[in-house]
Design a protein around this motif. Structure first.
Motif: not given
Length: 255
Positions: A72-82, A171-184, A188-191
Protein backbone atom coordinates in the motif's frame (compact mmCIF):
# COMPACT_ATOMS: atom_id res chain seq x y z
CA UNK A 1 10.84 -5.74 -0.45
CA UNK A 2 7.19 -6.65 -0.03
CA UNK A 3 7.59 -9.66 -2.33
CA UNK A 4 10.66 -10.81 -0.37
CA UNK A 5 8.67 -10.71 2.86
CA UNK A 6 5.88 -12.68 1.24
CA UNK A 7 8.39 -15.34 0.17
CA UNK A 8 9.79 -15.50 3.70
CA UNK A 9 6.30 -15.77 5.14
CA UNK A 10 5.54 -18.68 2.82
CA UNK A 11 8.74 -20.40 3.93
CA UNK A 12 7.68 -20.04 7.56
CA UNK A 13 4.27 -21.39 6.67
CA UNK A 14 5.73 -24.50 5.02
CA UNK A 15 8.09 -25.11 7.95
CA UNK A 16 5.27 -24.69 10.44
CA UNK A 17 3.23 -27.24 8.50
CA UNK A 18 6.13 -29.67 8.66
CA UNK A 19 6.43 -29.24 12.41
CA UNK A 20 2.75 -30.03 12.84
CA UNK A 21 2.64 -33.08 10.56
CA UNK A 22 5.84 -34.97 11.32
CA UNK A 23 5.35 -37.49 14.09
CA UNK A 24 7.65 -40.48 14.06
CA UNK A 25 9.65 -38.93 11.19
CA UNK A 26 12.12 -36.10 11.75
CA UNK A 27 12.68 -33.58 8.90
CA UNK A 28 16.15 -33.68 7.42
CA UNK A 29 18.01 -31.88 4.66
CA UNK A 30 17.33 -34.64 2.14
CA UNK A 31 13.99 -36.01 3.31
CA UNK A 32 13.01 -37.47 6.67
CA UNK A 33 14.72 -39.65 9.25
CA UNK A 34 12.95 -42.30 11.34
CA UNK A 35 12.88 -41.18 14.94
CA UNK A 36 14.15 -44.61 16.05
CA UNK A 37 17.36 -44.12 14.06
CA UNK A 38 18.49 -41.13 16.13
CA UNK A 39 17.57 -42.42 19.55
CA UNK A 40 17.05 -39.95 22.36
CA UNK A 41 17.57 -36.92 20.12
CA UNK A 42 14.18 -37.45 18.50
CA UNK A 43 12.18 -36.40 21.54
CA UNK A 44 13.96 -33.03 22.03
CA UNK A 45 13.68 -32.34 18.30
CA UNK A 46 9.98 -33.12 18.37
CA UNK A 47 9.53 -30.75 21.31
CA UNK A 48 11.46 -28.08 19.43
CA UNK A 49 9.21 -28.41 16.36
CA UNK A 50 6.09 -28.33 18.50
CA UNK A 51 7.25 -25.31 20.52
CA UNK A 52 8.10 -23.28 17.42
CA UNK A 53 5.08 -24.24 15.37
CA UNK A 54 2.79 -21.59 16.89
CA UNK A 55 5.32 -18.70 16.77
CA UNK A 56 6.10 -19.43 13.15
CA UNK A 57 2.40 -19.54 12.37
CA UNK A 58 2.09 -16.07 13.91
CA UNK A 59 5.10 -14.95 11.91
CA UNK A 60 3.26 -15.94 8.74
CA UNK A 61 0.32 -13.69 9.63
CA UNK A 62 2.55 -10.83 10.76
CA UNK A 63 4.77 -10.88 7.69
CA UNK A 64 1.75 -11.21 5.43
CA UNK A 65 0.20 -8.11 6.98
CA UNK A 66 3.49 -6.22 6.75
CA UNK A 67 3.87 -7.25 3.12
CA UNK A 68 0.43 -5.85 2.30
CA UNK A 69 1.19 -2.64 4.20
CA UNK A 70 4.42 -2.12 2.28
CA UNK A 71 2.51 -2.71 -0.93
CA UNK A 72 0.00 0.00 0.00
CA UNK A 73 2.82 2.40 0.91
CA UNK A 74 4.63 1.67 -2.35
CA UNK A 75 1.46 2.27 -4.39
CA UNK A 76 0.80 5.54 -2.55
CA UNK A 77 4.37 6.73 -2.99
CA UNK A 78 4.27 5.79 -6.67
CA UNK A 79 1.08 7.78 -7.24
CA UNK A 80 2.52 10.74 -5.34
CA UNK A 81 5.73 10.63 -7.41
CA UNK A 82 3.70 10.54 -10.64
CA UNK A 83 1.59 13.51 -9.53
CA UNK A 84 4.68 15.53 -8.63
CA UNK A 85 6.30 14.66 -11.97
CA UNK A 86 3.18 15.67 -13.89
CA UNK A 87 2.96 19.00 -12.05
CA UNK A 88 6.67 19.60 -12.61
CA UNK A 89 6.27 19.00 -16.34
CA UNK A 90 3.49 21.57 -16.43
CA UNK A 91 5.25 24.23 -14.33
CA UNK A 92 5.58 27.60 -16.12
CA UNK A 93 9.09 28.19 -17.42
CA UNK A 94 9.94 24.48 -17.45
CA UNK A 95 8.49 23.46 -20.79
CA UNK A 96 9.09 24.51 -24.42
CA UNK A 97 5.78 26.35 -24.79
CA UNK A 98 6.57 28.79 -21.98
CA UNK A 99 10.07 29.34 -23.30
CA UNK A 100 8.64 29.97 -26.79
CA UNK A 101 6.16 32.53 -25.37
CA UNK A 102 8.98 34.40 -23.64
CA UNK A 103 11.08 34.34 -26.82
CA UNK A 104 8.14 35.63 -28.85
CA UNK A 105 7.56 38.50 -26.42
CA UNK A 106 11.24 39.48 -26.57
CA UNK A 107 11.28 39.20 -30.37
CA UNK A 108 8.11 41.27 -30.80
CA UNK A 109 9.62 44.00 -28.61
CA UNK A 110 12.80 43.87 -30.67
CA UNK A 111 10.87 44.30 -33.92
CA UNK A 112 9.32 47.53 -32.63
CA UNK A 113 12.72 49.22 -32.91
CA UNK A 114 14.28 46.88 -35.49
CA UNK A 115 11.61 46.25 -38.16
CA UNK A 116 14.03 44.26 -40.29
CA UNK A 117 15.05 42.16 -37.30
CA UNK A 118 18.73 42.92 -37.83
CA UNK A 119 20.89 44.28 -34.99
CA UNK A 120 22.93 47.43 -35.39
CA UNK A 121 26.65 47.50 -34.70
CA UNK A 122 27.40 46.45 -31.15
CA UNK A 123 23.91 45.03 -30.58
CA UNK A 124 22.82 41.43 -30.10
CA UNK A 125 19.42 40.40 -31.36
CA UNK A 126 17.30 38.13 -29.19
CA UNK A 127 16.72 34.58 -30.37
CA UNK A 128 14.00 34.43 -33.00
CA UNK A 129 11.26 31.97 -32.08
CA UNK A 130 9.83 29.40 -34.47
CA UNK A 131 6.70 30.38 -36.41
CA UNK A 132 4.47 27.95 -34.51
CA UNK A 133 4.46 27.26 -30.76
CA UNK A 134 5.60 23.80 -29.60
CA UNK A 135 2.44 22.01 -28.45
CA UNK A 136 3.96 18.58 -27.90
CA UNK A 137 7.19 17.58 -26.23
CA UNK A 138 8.62 14.47 -24.64
CA UNK A 139 11.58 13.59 -22.45
CA UNK A 140 13.13 10.31 -21.28
CA UNK A 141 15.31 10.45 -18.17
CA UNK A 142 18.36 8.34 -17.33
CA UNK A 143 16.14 5.74 -15.64
CA UNK A 144 14.09 5.14 -18.77
CA UNK A 145 11.00 7.02 -17.54
CA UNK A 146 9.32 8.99 -20.34
CA UNK A 147 7.24 12.12 -19.75
CA UNK A 148 5.05 13.17 -22.67
CA UNK A 149 3.16 16.49 -22.68
CA UNK A 150 0.55 17.66 -25.20
CA UNK A 151 -1.20 21.02 -24.90
CA UNK A 152 -3.86 23.05 -26.71
CA UNK A 153 -3.88 26.86 -26.68
CA UNK A 154 -6.25 29.68 -27.56
CA UNK A 155 -5.50 32.68 -29.77
CA UNK A 156 -3.47 34.31 -26.98
CA UNK A 157 -1.44 31.14 -26.37
CA UNK A 158 -3.16 30.46 -23.06
CA UNK A 159 -3.29 26.73 -22.37
CA UNK A 160 -6.85 25.39 -22.61
CA UNK A 161 -6.07 21.68 -22.36
CA UNK A 162 -3.07 19.68 -21.25
CA UNK A 163 -2.29 15.97 -21.14
CA UNK A 164 0.72 14.60 -19.25
CA UNK A 165 1.56 10.92 -19.68
CA UNK A 166 4.32 9.22 -17.70
CA UNK A 167 5.49 5.82 -18.96
CA UNK A 168 7.69 3.82 -16.62
CA UNK A 169 8.79 0.39 -17.89
CA UNK A 170 5.39 -0.75 -19.10
CA UNK A 171 3.24 1.18 -16.62
CA UNK A 172 1.39 4.38 -17.50
CA UNK A 173 0.11 7.35 -15.50
CA UNK A 174 -1.98 10.06 -17.20
CA UNK A 175 -3.34 13.47 -16.18
CA UNK A 176 -5.71 15.29 -18.54
CA UNK A 177 -6.64 18.84 -17.53
CA UNK A 178 -9.01 21.36 -19.07
CA UNK A 179 -8.76 24.98 -17.93
CA UNK A 180 -11.57 27.48 -17.42
CA UNK A 181 -11.89 31.11 -16.35
CA UNK A 182 -10.55 32.66 -13.13
CA UNK A 183 -8.30 29.69 -12.33
CA UNK A 184 -10.93 26.98 -12.71
CA UNK A 185 -9.85 23.58 -14.02
CA UNK A 186 -10.88 19.94 -14.24
CA UNK A 187 -8.30 17.15 -14.02
CA UNK A 188 -8.93 13.47 -14.75
CA UNK A 189 -6.17 11.17 -13.53
CA UNK A 190 -5.67 7.56 -14.57
CA UNK A 191 -3.26 5.72 -12.27
CA UNK A 192 -0.90 2.92 -13.13
CA UNK A 193 -3.43 0.43 -11.79
CA UNK A 194 -6.16 1.79 -14.09
CA UNK A 195 -8.01 3.61 -11.29
CA UNK A 196 -9.58 6.94 -12.26
CA UNK A 197 -9.92 10.02 -10.04
CA UNK A 198 -11.05 13.57 -10.74
CA UNK A 199 -10.30 17.00 -9.29
CA UNK A 200 -12.61 19.83 -10.30
CA UNK A 201 -12.11 23.44 -9.23
CA UNK A 202 -14.89 25.96 -9.86
CA UNK A 203 -14.37 29.70 -9.27
CA UNK A 204 -17.00 32.43 -9.27
CA UNK A 205 -16.52 36.04 -10.30
CA UNK A 206 -15.55 37.07 -6.76
CA UNK A 207 -12.74 34.51 -6.61
CA UNK A 208 -14.51 32.05 -4.32
CA UNK A 209 -13.46 28.52 -5.18
CA UNK A 210 -14.89 25.05 -4.71
CA UNK A 211 -12.70 21.98 -5.15
CA UNK A 212 -14.32 18.57 -5.57
CA UNK A 213 -12.13 15.47 -5.47
CA UNK A 214 -13.59 12.09 -6.39
CA UNK A 215 -11.60 8.86 -6.12
CA UNK A 216 -12.02 5.27 -4.97
CA UNK A 217 -12.63 6.49 -1.42
CA UNK A 218 -15.56 8.72 -2.39
CA UNK A 219 -16.05 12.46 -2.89
CA UNK A 220 -14.49 15.25 -0.80
CA UNK A 221 -15.32 18.95 -1.17
CA UNK A 222 -13.17 21.95 -0.18
CA UNK A 223 -13.87 25.68 -0.33
CA UNK A 224 -11.62 28.72 -0.58
CA UNK A 225 -12.85 32.31 -0.01
CA UNK A 226 -10.26 33.82 -2.37
CA UNK A 227 -8.46 31.52 -4.76
CA UNK A 228 -6.37 34.42 -6.07
CA UNK A 229 -4.74 34.85 -2.66
CA UNK A 230 -1.94 32.23 -2.26
CA UNK A 231 -2.30 32.52 1.53
CA UNK A 232 -6.01 31.73 1.45
CA UNK A 233 -6.54 28.12 2.62
CA UNK A 234 -8.73 25.36 1.26
CA UNK A 235 -11.13 24.15 3.95
CA UNK A 236 -12.76 20.75 3.89
CA UNK A 237 -16.55 20.80 3.90
CA UNK A 238 -17.84 18.55 6.68
CA UNK A 239 -21.23 17.07 5.93
CA UNK A 240 -23.77 17.29 8.71
CA UNK A 241 -25.43 13.96 9.53
CA UNK A 242 -29.07 13.76 8.46
CA UNK A 243 -31.57 14.76 11.12
CA UNK A 244 -33.39 11.87 12.76
CA UNK A 245 -36.20 12.52 15.25
CA UNK A 246 -35.72 10.99 18.69
CA UNK A 247 -37.00 7.49 19.23
CA UNK A 248 -40.53 7.52 20.56
CA UNK A 249 -41.73 10.48 18.55
CA UNK A 250 -41.64 13.96 20.01
CA UNK A 251 -44.62 15.25 18.09
CA UNK A 252 -47.76 16.85 19.43
CA UNK A 253 -49.73 14.99 22.08
CA UNK A 254 -52.68 13.53 20.19
CA UNK A 255 -54.70 12.42 23.22
Amino acid sequence: MASALTLLANTFKEDAAKFRTYGSQVPGQYGTIPAADIGGVAAPLGSFYTAWSAPMGKAVDGLGALSKLLGYVADGAEAWDDGVAAQFAATPGRNPLDRWIQQKKAWDEWLKTHPDGKPKEGETAPEKPSDQPPLHYTNTDKNGVTTDVTVKVDGNYNVTEQTVTITDHGTTYTEHTTYGDNGAYNTVTTGRDGSVSTEKVEVDGAGRGTRTITDKDGTTVYTNPNIKDPESPWTKVVKEPPYRPPIGGGGRDRR
